[in-house]
Design a protein around this motif. Structure first.
Motif, PDB file in Angstrom:
ATOM      1  N   PHE A 196      -3.816   2.620   5.629  1.00 16.07           N
ATOM      2  CA  PHE A 196      -3.521   2.749   4.206  1.00 16.07           C
ATOM      3  C   PHE A 196      -4.454   3.797   3.612  1.00 16.07           C
ATOM      4  CE2 PHE A 196      -1.174  -1.031   5.010  1.00 16.07           C
ATOM      5  CZ  PHE A 196      -0.134  -0.978   4.101  1.00 16.07           C
ATOM      6  N   GLN A 197      -3.913   4.599   2.729  1.00 17.70           N
ATOM      7  CA  GLN A 197      -4.653   5.698   2.116  1.00 17.70           C
ATOM      8  C   GLN A 197      -5.354   5.272   0.831  1.00 17.70           C
ATOM      9  OE1 GLN A 197      -4.371   8.837   3.958  1.00 17.70           O
ATOM     10  NE2 GLN A 197      -3.670   7.171   5.271  1.00 17.70           N
ATOM     11  N   GLU A 198      -5.069   4.065   0.376  1.00 17.38           N
ATOM     12  CA  GLU A 198      -5.615   3.580  -0.889  1.00 17.38           C
ATOM     13  C   GLU A 198      -5.519   2.059  -0.912  1.00 17.38           C
ATOM     14  OE1 GLU A 198      -2.989   5.196  -3.843  1.00 17.38           O
ATOM     15  OE2 GLU A 198      -1.354   3.865  -3.274  1.00 17.38           O
ATOM     16  N   ALA A 199      -6.233   1.479  -1.849  1.00 16.22           N
ATOM     17  CA  ALA A 199      -6.100   0.044  -2.088  1.00 16.22           C
ATOM     18  C   ALA A 199      -4.796  -0.201  -2.845  1.00 16.22           C
ATOM     19  CB  ALA A 199      -7.281  -0.451  -2.912  1.00 16.22           C
ATOM     20  N   PRO A 200      -4.225  -1.383  -2.689  1.00 19.84           N
ATOM     21  CA  PRO A 200      -3.015  -1.693  -3.461  1.00 19.84           C
ATOM     22  C   PRO A 200      -3.284  -1.541  -4.953  1.00 19.84           C
ATOM     23  CG  PRO A 200      -3.364  -3.347  -1.766  1.00 19.84           C
ATOM     24  CD  PRO A 200      -4.601  -2.478  -1.796  1.00 19.84           C
ATOM     25  N   ARG A 201      -2.256  -1.080  -5.636  1.00 19.22           N
ATOM     26  CA  ARG A 201      -2.384  -0.933  -7.089  1.00 19.22           C
ATOM     27  C   ARG A 201      -1.157  -1.532  -7.771  1.00 19.22           C
ATOM     28  NH1 ARG A 201      -0.504   3.999  -5.291  1.00 19.22           N
ATOM     29  NH2 ARG A 201       0.982   5.042  -6.669  1.00 19.22           N
ATOM     30  N   HIS A 202      -1.378  -1.989  -8.985  1.00 19.36           N
ATOM     31  CA  HIS A 202      -0.310  -2.606  -9.771  1.00 19.36           C
ATOM     32  C   HIS A 202       0.126  -1.605 -10.835  1.00 19.36           C
ATOM     33  CE1 HIS A 202      -1.062  -6.354  -7.721  1.00 19.36           C
ATOM     34  NE2 HIS A 202      -2.350  -6.139  -7.926  1.00 19.36           N
ATOM     35  N   GLU A 203       1.383  -1.226 -10.739  1.00 19.28           N
ATOM     36  CA  GLU A 203       1.982  -0.277 -11.669  1.00 19.28           C
ATOM     37  C   GLU A 203       3.034  -0.998 -12.503  1.00 19.28           C
ATOM     38  OE1 GLU A 203       0.921   2.731 -12.037  1.00 19.28           O
ATOM     39  OE2 GLU A 203      -0.263   3.024 -10.218  1.00 19.28           O
ATOM     40  N   PRO A 204       3.476  -0.392 -13.591  1.00 17.77           N
ATOM     41  CA  PRO A 204       4.516  -1.040 -14.399  1.00 17.77           C
ATOM     42  C   PRO A 204       5.784  -1.379 -13.609  1.00 17.77           C
ATOM     43  CG  PRO A 204       3.570   0.813 -15.585  1.00 17.77           C
ATOM     44  CD  PRO A 204       3.003   0.850 -14.194  1.00 17.77           C
ATOM     45  N   TYR A 205       6.066  -0.615 -12.555  1.00 16.75           N
ATOM     46  CA  TYR A 205       7.278  -0.831 -11.764  1.00 16.75           C
ATOM     47  C   TYR A 205       7.064  -1.782 -10.589  1.00 16.75           C
ATOM     48  CZ  TYR A 205       4.931   2.879  -9.157  1.00 16.75           C
ATOM     49  OH  TYR A 205       3.988   3.632  -8.489  1.00 16.75           O
ATOM     50  N   GLY A 206       5.790  -2.102 -10.248  1.00 15.59           N
ATOM     51  CA  GLY A 206       5.544  -3.022  -9.151  1.00 15.59           C
ATOM     52  C   GLY A 206       4.206  -2.793  -8.481  1.00 15.59           C
ATOM     53  N   THR A 207       4.018  -3.427  -7.337  1.00 20.79           N
ATOM     54  CA  THR A 207       2.795  -3.289  -6.545  1.00 20.79           C
ATOM     55  C   THR A 207       3.064  -2.300  -5.424  1.00 20.79           C
ATOM     56  OG1 THR A 207       2.238  -5.582  -7.040  1.00 20.79           O
ATOM     57  CG2 THR A 207       1.064  -4.552  -5.209  1.00 20.79           C
ATOM     58  N   VAL A 208       2.096  -1.385  -5.203  1.00 23.24           N
ATOM     59  CA  VAL A 208       2.333  -0.299  -4.251  1.00 23.24           C
ATOM     60  C   VAL A 208       1.025   0.124  -3.593  1.00 23.24           C
ATOM     61  CG1 VAL A 208       2.084   1.485  -6.033  1.00 23.24           C
ATOM     62  CG2 VAL A 208       3.448   1.970  -3.988  1.00 23.24           C
ATOM     63  N   ALA A 209       1.139   0.633  -2.371  1.00 20.75           N
ATOM     64  CA  ALA A 209       0.025   1.281  -1.680  1.00 20.75           C
ATOM     65  C   ALA A 209       0.616   2.310  -0.723  1.00 20.75           C
ATOM     66  CB  ALA A 209      -0.833   0.275  -0.914  1.00 20.75           C
ATOM     67  N   VAL A 210      -0.060   3.435  -0.607  1.00 17.54           N
ATOM     68  CA  VAL A 210       0.374   4.511   0.273  1.00 17.54           C
ATOM     69  C   VAL A 210      -0.225   4.298   1.654  1.00 17.54           C
ATOM     70  CG1 VAL A 210       0.287   7.009   0.693  1.00 17.54           C
ATOM     71  CG2 VAL A 210       0.555   6.146  -1.646  1.00 17.54           C
ATOM     72  N   PHE A 211       0.605   4.456   2.689  1.00 25.86           N
ATOM     73  CA  PHE A 211       0.107   4.419   4.058  1.00 25.86           C
ATOM     74  C   PHE A 211       0.663   5.606   4.834  1.00 25.86           C
ATOM     75  CE2 PHE A 211       4.058   1.996   4.439  1.00 25.86           C
ATOM     76  CZ  PHE A 211       4.580   2.384   5.665  1.00 25.86           C
ATOM     77  N   ALA A 212       0.003   5.910   5.942  1.00 29.14           N
ATOM     78  CA  ALA A 212       0.447   6.993   6.810  1.00 29.14           C
ATOM     79  C   ALA A 212       1.005   6.397   8.095  1.00 29.14           C
ATOM     80  CB  ALA A 212      -0.715   7.930   7.134  1.00 29.14           C
TER      81      ALA A 212
ATOM     82  N   LEU B 298       3.568  10.285   4.882  1.00 33.58           N
ATOM     83  CA  LEU B 298       3.140   9.324   3.870  1.00 33.58           C
ATOM     84  C   LEU B 298       4.308   8.476   3.383  1.00 33.58           C
ATOM     85  CD1 LEU B 298       0.658  11.513   1.812  1.00 33.58           C
ATOM     86  CD2 LEU B 298       0.168   9.900   3.673  1.00 33.58           C
ATOM     87  N   TRP B 299       4.026   7.188   3.277  1.00 37.04           N
ATOM     88  CA  TRP B 299       4.990   6.184   2.842  1.00 37.04           C
ATOM     89  C   TRP B 299       4.389   5.393   1.689  1.00 37.04           C
ATOM     90  CZ3 TRP B 299       9.148   3.864   5.974  1.00 37.04           C
ATOM     91  CH2 TRP B 299       9.391   4.530   7.178  1.00 37.04           C
ATOM     92  N   ASP B 300       5.241   4.830   0.849  1.00 40.79           N
ATOM     93  CA  ASP B 300       4.848   3.796  -0.080  1.00 40.79           C
ATOM     94  C   ASP B 300       5.303   2.458   0.483  1.00 40.79           C
ATOM     95  OD1 ASP B 300       3.631   5.193  -2.137  1.00 40.79           O
ATOM     96  OD2 ASP B 300       5.289   5.011  -3.549  1.00 40.79           O
ATOM     97  N   LEU B 301       4.412   1.491   0.530  1.00 41.37           N
ATOM     98  CA  LEU B 301       4.810   0.091   0.687  1.00 41.37           C
ATOM     99  C   LEU B 301       4.910  -0.416  -0.737  1.00 41.37           C
ATOM    100  CD1 LEU B 301       5.372  -2.501   2.317  1.00 41.37           C
ATOM    101  CD2 LEU B 301       2.904  -2.955   2.221  1.00 41.37           C
ATOM    102  N   ILE B 302       6.061  -0.917  -1.133  1.00 41.08           N
ATOM    103  CA  ILE B 302       6.257  -1.245  -2.540  1.00 41.08           C
ATOM    104  C   ILE B 302       7.040  -2.546  -2.710  1.00 41.08           C
ATOM    105  CG2 ILE B 302       8.302   0.253  -2.619  1.00 41.08           C
ATOM    106  CD1 ILE B 302       7.569   0.833  -5.567  1.00 41.08           C
TER     107      ILE B 302
END
Length: 130
Positions: A99-115, A121-125
């Motif tokens: 994972f390229q970042e810690a999970p984050r909470h956005e207005p549209y949902g929870t997401v984290a970028v992984f390689a 690069l992908w979003d797990l969302i």
């Protein structure tokens, strides 16, 4: 008329390593692996998916090899949507998905970028209201 996007072709270095990554680390299922002379028709899809899948295409020349891991030009270009972000994030982290970042909470949902294994690069969302 009904249409759907069924397959996205993803350049890979080697069929075996790509199948191993997508099936063992991301939890995809192997839908098809059919020899076609020098090539193979290799399709993987997320568990429970209703139609979309990846066609794993082994790069066949230097130009294609140079594009492995660069098909999104350094941007997130593939999106793995889940109904349980925490479950999949924990499982993928335990399988050494980078994972390229810690999970984050956005207005549209929870997401984290992984390689993936090639650097795509992908979003797990987990989208809100899915």
């Amino acid at each position: 008329m009904q249409q759907q996007l069924a397959l996205v072709s993803l350049l890979v270095r080697d069929y075996a390593e790509a199948i191993s990554f997508y099936c063992n680390k991301l939890g995809f299922r192997l839908v098809e692996d059919t020899p076609q002379g020098q090539k193979r028709w290799v399709v993987v899809a997320p568990q429970g998916d209703s139609g979309s899948a990846l066609l794993l295409a082994r790069a066949s020349d230097a130009e294609q090899q140079a594009m492995i891991g660069r098909q999104g030009a350094g941007r997130v270009w593939l999106f793995l949507q889940t109904d349980d972000f925490e479950r999949d994030y924990q499982r993928m982290t335990a399988a050494d998905v980078q994972f390229q970042e810690a999970p984050r909470h956005e207005p549209y949902g929870t997401v984290a970028v992984f390689a993936d294994l090639y650097g795509n690069l992908w979003d797990l969302i987990e989208r809100k209201n899915t």
